[in-house]
Design a protein around this motif. Structure first.
Motif, PDB file in Angstrom:
ATOM      1  N   ALA A 218      13.477 -10.188  -8.872  1.00 46.52           N
ATOM      2  CA  ALA A 218      13.006 -10.990  -7.896  1.00 46.52           C
ATOM      3  C   ALA A 218      12.266 -12.161  -8.469  1.00 46.52           C
ATOM      4  O   ALA A 218      11.843 -12.196  -9.478  1.00 46.52           O
ATOM      5  CB  ALA A 218      11.686  -9.966  -7.383  1.00 46.52           C
ATOM      6  N   ALA A 219      12.235 -13.443  -7.752  1.00 47.27           N
ATOM      7  CA  ALA A 219      11.781 -14.680  -8.257  1.00 47.27           C
ATOM      8  C   ALA A 219      10.306 -15.073  -7.785  1.00 47.27           C
ATOM      9  O   ALA A 219       9.571 -15.785  -8.512  1.00 47.27           O
ATOM     10  CB  ALA A 219      12.651 -15.753  -7.652  1.00 47.27           C
ATOM     11  N   GLU A 220       9.985 -14.225  -6.579  1.00 45.53           N
ATOM     12  CA  GLU A 220       8.759 -14.608  -5.904  1.00 45.53           C
ATOM     13  C   GLU A 220       7.906 -13.564  -5.792  1.00 45.53           C
ATOM     14  O   GLU A 220       8.361 -12.636  -5.026  1.00 45.53           O
ATOM     15  CB  GLU A 220       8.912 -15.254  -4.539  1.00 45.53           C
ATOM     16  CG  GLU A 220       9.421 -16.870  -4.557  1.00 45.53           C
ATOM     17  CD  GLU A 220       8.493 -17.877  -4.858  1.00 45.53           C
ATOM     18  OE1 GLU A 220       7.267 -17.624  -4.935  1.00 45.53           O
ATOM     19  OE2 GLU A 220       8.937 -19.087  -4.570  1.00 45.53           O
ATOM     20  N   LEU A 221       6.708 -13.480  -6.430  1.00 46.18           N
ATOM     21  CA  LEU A 221       5.950 -12.246  -6.478  1.00 46.18           C
ATOM     22  C   LEU A 221       4.700 -12.260  -5.725  1.00 46.18           C
ATOM     23  O   LEU A 221       3.948 -13.227  -5.777  1.00 46.18           O
ATOM     24  CB  LEU A 221       5.509 -11.677  -7.947  1.00 46.18           C
ATOM     25  CG  LEU A 221       6.764 -11.901  -8.986  1.00 46.18           C
ATOM     26  CD1 LEU A 221       6.235 -11.340 -10.314  1.00 46.18           C
ATOM     27  CD2 LEU A 221       8.008 -10.554  -8.454  1.00 46.18           C
ATOM     28  N   ILE A 222       4.518 -11.536  -4.397  1.00 46.73           N
ATOM     29  CA  ILE A 222       3.601 -11.701  -3.737  1.00 46.73           C
ATOM     30  C   ILE A 222       2.469 -10.542  -3.789  1.00 46.73           C
ATOM     31  O   ILE A 222       2.926  -9.311  -3.589  1.00 46.73           O
ATOM     32  CB  ILE A 222       3.896 -11.927  -2.000  1.00 46.73           C
ATOM     33  CG1 ILE A 222       4.836 -13.167  -2.018  1.00 46.73           C
ATOM     34  CG2 ILE A 222       2.682 -12.045  -1.240  1.00 46.73           C
ATOM     35  CD1 ILE A 222       5.671 -13.127  -0.654  1.00 46.73           C
ATOM     36  N   ASP A 223       1.173 -10.758  -3.959  1.00 50.38           N
ATOM     37  CA  ASP A 223       0.195  -9.598  -3.681  1.00 50.38           C
ATOM     38  C   ASP A 223      -0.362  -9.840  -2.438  1.00 50.38           C
ATOM     39  O   ASP A 223      -1.037 -10.639  -2.157  1.00 50.38           O
ATOM     40  CB  ASP A 223      -0.984  -9.904  -4.840  1.00 50.38           C
ATOM     41  CG  ASP A 223      -2.074  -8.642  -4.639  1.00 50.38           C
ATOM     42  OD1 ASP A 223      -1.939  -7.923  -3.636  1.00 50.38           O
ATOM     43  OD2 ASP A 223      -2.962  -9.011  -5.403  1.00 50.38           O
ATOM     44  N   PRO A 224       0.147  -8.734  -1.561  1.00 50.27           N
ATOM     45  CA  PRO A 224      -0.152  -8.823  -0.039  1.00 50.27           C
ATOM     46  C   PRO A 224      -1.891  -8.589   0.143  1.00 50.27           C
ATOM     47  O   PRO A 224      -2.500  -8.938   1.188  1.00 50.27           O
ATOM     48  CB  PRO A 224       0.485  -7.646   0.616  1.00 50.27           C
ATOM     49  CG  PRO A 224       0.785  -6.791  -0.459  1.00 50.27           C
ATOM     50  CD  PRO A 224       0.845  -7.637  -1.806  1.00 50.27           C
ATOM     51  N   MET A 225      -2.422  -8.172  -1.152  1.00 47.11           N
ATOM     52  CA  MET A 225      -4.025  -8.130  -0.844  1.00 47.11           C
ATOM     53  C   MET A 225      -4.660  -9.486  -0.872  1.00 47.11           C
ATOM     54  O   MET A 225      -5.867  -9.744  -0.361  1.00 47.11           O
ATOM     55  CB  MET A 225      -4.663  -7.044  -1.894  1.00 47.11           C
ATOM     56  CG  MET A 225      -3.947  -5.851  -1.964  1.00 47.11           C
ATOM     57  SD  MET A 225      -3.839  -5.104  -0.310  1.00 47.11           S
ATOM     58  CE  MET A 225      -4.576  -3.759  -0.394  1.00 47.11           C
TER      59      MET A 225
END
Ligand SMILES: [Zn+2]
Ligand SMILES: [Zn+2]
Length: 358
Positions: A218-225
């Motif tokens: 995965a290239a783009e890491l998102i913390d949904p919090m």
């Protein structure tokens, strides 16, 4: 011999059981490794779900207590008289799908959506949290010389992910978003990369799991919090991801998966759900988005379909099971060192392998 049996919610026991004799079309496998799966944890905390309780399962003809463990590999120790193509000493992985052979789906070769679908180690049969298991020879799929026997325990979960990616219609270059990066989410990321995905986004609240997602491609890491994944993905793609995967099994993640899909795009739901959820179907209608379910993997007896493809891709290195293995425990540690550790919300484990010889 020792084996783990599921008696009911929060009641899994490692106990002495009979080894069982090997019938003409069966083999005995000395078990090397058996992975603890998310579905095992669901059975433990919220089950029985797949485990038959009142009526026996129509194919296995068993009900609880059943022997658990459906992601396993080992070495053939005994071969029934009528078995061909397998010999003592062969390394095999067990394709656990149980099917009736008589319904429409079975006739069409879609054993994985059989009316009576079941899994060895969840619906009866001889599970892999044990020293050995007797199974019909058709469930024993040879690993060949290039796949370590331990990796055979990861063929099942990677097959689930490969099937999900094939169901998704993913095409080379597509922007992909994966919601949840537990074991199956990580496997979906690896399989999407193999399928030629463009940028892969992952939305996952736990930092350690985001890091593993990066290791898997995965290239783009998102913390949904802290970041709205729908806005972020729309801003960093051509108006949304082409293909999204829901692998967390919670309402916000489903809604974000659909919402972050571009108009005309597709969401594939991989999770097994404990509860109903609420969603606004206009997100589907206005934008002609598609939501697809996916279960298990193609391939019946001695599978050369998806189950066999994963073995090939382990052998040539396109898929790598090693990052999934975060722990190895003995059989007697199954509950404390396996199940209880994995349901701990602070655990960073992905896959714990149970090894009777450990
Ligand atoms: Zn599983
Ligand atoms: Zn069937």
């Amino acid at each position: 011999m020792q084996a783990a049996t599921y008696h009911g919610r929060k009641d899994i026991r490692v106990e002495e059981v009979a080894e069982g004799t090997v019938g003409a079309e069966e083999v005995r496998i000395d078990i090397d490794s058996c992975g603890i799966c998310g579905s095992d944890l669901h059975e433990y905390t919220a089950g029985p779900i797949f485990v038959p309780e009142g009526d026996p399962h129509p194919v296995s003809e068993e009900k609880a207590p059943i022997r658990m463990g459906h992601e396993y590999s080992g070495i053939i120790a005994e071969v029934g008289d009528d078995v061909t193509g397998l010999a003592v000493g062969d390394a095999v992985a067990v394709n656990p799908i149980l099917y009736c052979g008589e319904c429409r789906q079975c006739h069409e070769g879609n054993y994985h959506i059989c009316d009576s679908i079941g899994f060895i180690g969840l619906s009866g049969g001889n599970g892999g949290f044990a020293e050995s298991a007797v199974v019909d020879a058709e469930h024993a799929v040879p690993l060949g010389d290039d796949v370590p026997v331990e990796h055979g325990a990861l063929v099942e979960p990677l097959s689930v992910a490969l099937h999900a990616v094939r169901r998704s219609g993913l095409q080379a270059g597509d922007a992909v978003a994966v919601f949840g990066s537990g074991p199956i989410g990580l496997a979906v990321i690896q399989c999407a990369r193999v399928a030629g995905a463009g940028t892969i986004f992952v939305s996952e609240p736990r930092e350690a799991r985001r890091k593993r997602a990066a290791d898997c491609g995965a290239a783009e890491l998102i913390d949904p919090m802290s970041t709205d994944p729908v806005e972020y993905i729309q801003d960093h793609t051509n108006g949304g991801a082409d293909v999204t995967f829901e692998v967390a099994g919670v309402e916000p993640s489903f809604n974000a998966a659909v919402g972050s899909t571009a108009p005309g795009g597709r969401t594939t739901v991989v999770s097994i759900w404990e509860e109903e959820i609420s969603t606004h179907l206009n997100t589907l209608v206005l934008g002609e988005r598609t939501v697809t379910g996916t279960l298990a993997y193609l391939g019946g007896p001695r599978s050369t379909e998806e189950y066999g493809m994963v073995i090939e891709m382990f052998a040539d290195g396109r898929l790598d099971p090693e990052p999934f293995i975060t722990g190895r425990i003995g059989l007697e540690e199954l509950v404390d060192g396996g199940f209880d550790r994995l349901i701990d919300p602070d655990s960073d484990h992905v896959k714990i392998l149970v090894k009777p010889d450990q």
